[in-house]
Scaffold this active site. Structure first.
Site, short mmCIF file in Angstrom:
data_model
loop_
_atom_site.label_atom_id
_atom_site.label_comp_id
_atom_site.label_asym_id
_atom_site.label_seq_id
_atom_site.Cartn_x
_atom_site.Cartn_y
_atom_site.Cartn_z
N HIS A 16 0.83 -1.21 0.00
CA HIS A 16 0.00 0.00 0.00
C HIS A 16 0.87 1.26 0.00
CE1 HIS A 16 0.83 1.04 4.21
NE2 HIS A 16 0.60 -0.23 4.53
N GLU A 114 -1.68 -7.24 7.93
CA GLU A 114 -0.36 -6.97 8.46
C GLU A 114 -0.11 -7.79 9.73
OE1 GLU A 114 2.60 -6.61 8.21
OE2 GLU A 114 2.98 -4.49 7.80
#
Length: 242
Positions: A16, A114
């Protein structure tokens, strides 16, 4: 003899774009679902303009599946890479649980979220080091120690191996060519580096230094058109312009 060509399935990994915590160097796991900065959005748009589209490196027509972390910074990145329709449909179909799917081939999955930083969430590396010193602990190595009140390396390994098995099941039938053989993963810096280790069958504590900038794209594939020879694609020729 070439190890890879256009008929060999590839797995693209996309980190990202920039967030405020990317700038500050804070550990950004799952409790702080923070957005991209304006610069982060521009990073992803620039990547998309160069690399995503018909006849480009990532051709949406060749994507069998898109796996994306459910965190908003990853979903927004996917939106900017591929267009808002797929991402919006996936979010609209989201439900409680760890996974949602849509006919668009987009899958939001906690398997590629994550690393859970636990007590280290929001801390900078220096702050983590000081915390550990105060607790009488040694130098922090996430690949060995995991995170206090967060995930251990073996827990991360288990979910990544599950995702890798699913990707191999998708790509095995088209290992020698076929429709839509590629896969795109949109996620986060630490978990994508962990994914690369497990793709290459390295243990989590294997010393394998990697760097991945915000908005970056990496490429994995298979050597010798063999599903049992997962490889890092360290260089490739780009498609010729039509």
């Amino acid at each position: 003899m070439s190890d890879a060509n256009a008929t060999t399935p590839r797995v693209f990994i996309a980190r990202h774009g920039e967030t405020e915590w990317t700038i500050s160097g804070q550990c950004t796991g799952n409790t702080a679902d923070i957005p991209l900065t304006a610069r982060g959005e521009d990073q992803v748009r620039a990547t998309a303009a160069l690399l995503v589209g018909a006849g480009k490196l990532i051709d949406p027509a060749r994507l069998a599946r898109v796996f994306c972390s459910p965190r908003q910074r990853a979903v927004r990145t996917m939106e900017l890479l591929l267009g808002e329709e797929d991402a919006a449909a996936a979010r609209a179909s989201a439900s409680k649980g760890d996974r949602t799917e849509h006919a668009s081939r987009v899958v939001l999955t906690e398997d590629i979220r994550e690393w859970d930083y636990g007590a280290y969430e929001g801390l900078r590396p220096g702050e983590i080091a000081e915390r550990r010193r105060s607790q009488g602990k040694g130098k922090w190595d996430i690949w060995v120690d995991g995170c206090e009140d967060g995930e251990r390396p073996d827990q991360v390994e288990a979910r990544l191996d599950r995702l890798i098995a699913e990707i191999k099941a998708i790509q095995a039938p088209v290992i020698h060519g076929g429709p839509a053989p590629d896969v795109l993963i949109v996620a986060h810096g630490h978990i994508l580096r962990a994914f690369v280790k497990r793709w290459l069958r390295f243990p989590m504590n294997f010393a394998f230094a990697q760097m991945m900038e915000p908005g970056a794209i990496g490429i994995l594939s298979y050597a010798h058109h063999n599903i049992e020879e997962p490889a890092l694609l360290v260089g490739m020729g780009f498609p010729a312009s039509s």
